[in-house]
Design an enzyme around this catalytic site. Sequence first.
Site, PDB file in Angstrom:
ATOM      1  N   CYS A   1     -25.831 -39.644 -39.113  1.00  0.00           N
ATOM      2  CA  CYS A   1     -26.291 -39.056 -37.850  1.00  0.00           C
ATOM      3  C   CYS A   1     -27.460 -39.787 -37.190  1.00  0.00           C
ATOM      4  CB  CYS A   1     -26.665 -37.598 -38.077  1.00  0.00           C
ATOM      5  SG  CYS A   1     -25.314 -36.664 -38.782  1.00  0.00           S
TER       6      CYS A   1
HETATM    7  C1  UGA Z   1     -29.749 -35.088 -39.531  1.00  0.00           C
HETATM    8  C2  UGA Z   1     -30.683 -34.039 -38.929  1.00  0.00           C
HETATM    9  O1  UGA Z   1     -31.777 -33.808 -39.807  1.00  0.00           O
HETATM   10  C3  UGA Z   1     -29.935 -32.721 -38.685  1.00  0.00           C
HETATM   11  O2  UGA Z   1     -30.787 -31.786 -38.046  1.00  0.00           O
HETATM   12  C4  UGA Z   1     -28.725 -32.998 -37.803  1.00  0.00           C
HETATM   13  O3  UGA Z   1     -27.956 -31.825 -37.580  1.00  0.00           O
HETATM   14  C5  UGA Z   1     -27.849 -34.045 -38.477  1.00  0.00           C
HETATM   15  O4  UGA Z   1     -28.610 -35.245 -38.701  1.00  0.00           O
HETATM   16  C6  UGA Z   1     -26.673 -34.327 -37.577  1.00  0.00           C
HETATM   17  O5  UGA Z   1     -26.898 -34.817 -36.460  1.00  0.00           O
HETATM   18  O6  UGA Z   1     -25.544 -33.963 -37.918  1.00  0.00           O
HETATM   19  P1  UGA Z   1     -28.796 -35.533 -42.004  1.00  0.00           P
HETATM   20  O7  UGA Z   1     -28.089 -36.710 -41.440  1.00  0.00           O
HETATM   21  O8  UGA Z   1     -28.052 -34.606 -42.892  1.00  0.00           O
HETATM   22  O9  UGA Z   1     -29.373 -34.597 -40.811  1.00  0.00           O
HETATM   23  O10 UGA Z   1     -30.028 -36.089 -42.809  1.00  0.00           O
HETATM   24  P2  UGA Z   1     -31.606 -35.919 -42.810  1.00  0.00           P
HETATM   25  O11 UGA Z   1     -31.999 -34.914 -43.801  1.00  0.00           O
HETATM   26  O12 UGA Z   1     -32.112 -35.760 -41.442  1.00  0.00           O
HETATM   27  O13 UGA Z   1     -32.035 -37.357 -43.355  1.00  0.00           O
HETATM   28  C7  UGA Z   1     -31.703 -38.537 -42.634  1.00  0.00           C
HETATM   29  C8  UGA Z   1     -32.308 -39.736 -43.285  1.00  0.00           C
HETATM   30  O14 UGA Z   1     -33.719 -39.744 -43.110  1.00  0.00           O
HETATM   31  C9  UGA Z   1     -32.084 -39.836 -44.796  1.00  0.00           C
HETATM   32  O15 UGA Z   1     -31.797 -41.162 -45.122  1.00  0.00           O
HETATM   33  C10 UGA Z   1     -33.414 -39.409 -45.394  1.00  0.00           C
HETATM   34  O16 UGA Z   1     -33.664 -39.975 -46.649  1.00  0.00           O
HETATM   35  C11 UGA Z   1     -34.374 -39.960 -44.344  1.00  0.00           C
HETATM   36  N1  UGA Z   1     -35.664 -39.243 -44.330  1.00  0.00           N
HETATM   37  C12 UGA Z   1     -35.748 -37.952 -43.960  1.00  0.00           C
HETATM   38  C13 UGA Z   1     -36.820 -39.945 -44.691  1.00  0.00           C
HETATM   39  O17 UGA Z   1     -36.782 -41.152 -45.034  1.00  0.00           O
HETATM   40  N2  UGA Z   1     -38.015 -39.300 -44.654  1.00  0.00           N
HETATM   41  C14 UGA Z   1     -38.115 -37.991 -44.270  1.00  0.00           C
HETATM   42  O18 UGA Z   1     -39.249 -37.464 -44.249  1.00  0.00           O
HETATM   43  C15 UGA Z   1     -36.957 -37.303 -43.922  1.00  0.00           C
END
Ligand code: UGA
Length: 436
Positions: free
Chosen positions: A267
């Site tokens: 995403c």
């Molecule tokens: C993301 C959004 O958080 C959701 O709200 C949204 O609905 C979704 O995309 C979508 O558009 O369908 P998601 O892809 O499941 O959700 O993953 P996240 O939890 O957002 O993490 C994304 C990436 O960022 C991961 O690689 C994670 O490791 C990284 N991340 C996240 C960090 O490096 N640091 C953080 O503090 C948070």
Amino acid sequence: MKIAIIGLGFVGLSLTSVLATKNYAVVGIDKDKKKCNEIRNGRVPIYEPDLEETLKIGLRKSLKISDDFSLITNCDMIFVTVGTPQKTNGEIELSMVKNAVRSIGKTIRKTKKNPIIFIKSTVIPGTTEKVVIPILEKESGKKINKDFGVISNPEFLQESNAIRDTKYPHAIILGGKNTSYMKKAREFFSKMHSGVSIIVTGYQTAEMIKYANNSFLATKISFINQLSNICQKIPNADIDDVASAIGLDPRIGKLFLNAGPGYGGSCLPKDMSALINFGGNVGADTTFLKAVKKTNDDQINNIVSLMKKKLGNISGKKITILGTAFKPNTDDIRDSKSIELIKKLLKNKMKISVYDPKALENTKKIFGDKIIYSKSLLSSLEKSYGVIIMTQWKQFESINNKSLKCMKNRLIIDSRRMLTRKELNGEYYAIGIGRE
Ligand code: UGA
């Protein structure tokens, strides 16, 4: 109330299962027959905590799973949750959305109902009005807002928390015209999620809110990652203390400030590219968004150069990568930073051994016999010249001096600062922690 959900990925299957547990007559539809068979038998084709249990409860109620679109004929509400993957130029691929709404249009031609069609798939602003509604009117021979309603209803669930987020969303966005269909939709959601804010707005704004949300999350991550790179150069500086402290300021907030190898997944990277592409197409300046993306693209190089510096000639040397999933508690490796890192290291002719508690099967589909898949954390470390922790799986916290004994050379690169409190016999580097 009869409800159909079209597209049984993370979003669709979570919504299908949760609605079914709430006693609605739900039909989940996907064109993939094999997938439908599995789901019908209570098996979820992806690893997502609580999803299978929720699905099973739904199946014991009146949930139907099928590849037959005609089942939507008598539905009052139809949710479109098909994917919008990324094309090479950054645009989104709309063919699945178009196919789904074409099928809906053809089916509602015959219905006496006045259904509401909700677009949950992430689409760039303008798509619902310019693409979705014209297809629906053409295929159904009916009129929007008279015979059926269309509402843009973006989704915010996170993988690995899909059920929790489906049950308890932070907000409900309803984009469309203020009609009786909108009134019905509002009533439905306020009953389902009482106390949750419902924002009613236009189609384009609703579509934009989704991109604003994801690009802001990406911004927070790139911000903290750039700061972590600065901290790494300051002796004893600690990015986690910096993040916790600034997170206490309510104007900043503590979430999404966990520095690491960059954001991945299906995403954030895709939505950033689509927004940059869209902004450019409408003649807006996207300098800032491009910088967020570039910071993310560059972050992995931090790890590669550290390794080259420490190991000298890396060609032919064995390195262990811990975690291939794009984040913990999922088997999803789409756009995972770990996969990108492995590709880079293979180009440098390194031997790669990987371990991931859930994502090895998916990793095999990409690398085949080009890398070694270890059955356990310990065996993955054997005779390695270095280990890189990429995904924050809880079990990696168990690494200690005993686990590192079997390594040929103890270089530890911890992209998630999971072992900072341990006295490890080796050369330990953590992203965002400055060494003396
Ligand atoms: C993301 C959004 O958080 C959701 O709200 C949204 O609905 C979704 O995309 C979508 O558009 O369908 P998601 O892809 O499941 O959700 O993953 P996240 O939890 O957002 O993490 C994304 C990436 O960022 C991961 O690689 C994670 O490791 C990284 N991340 C996240 C960090 O490096 N640091 C953080 O503090 C948070």
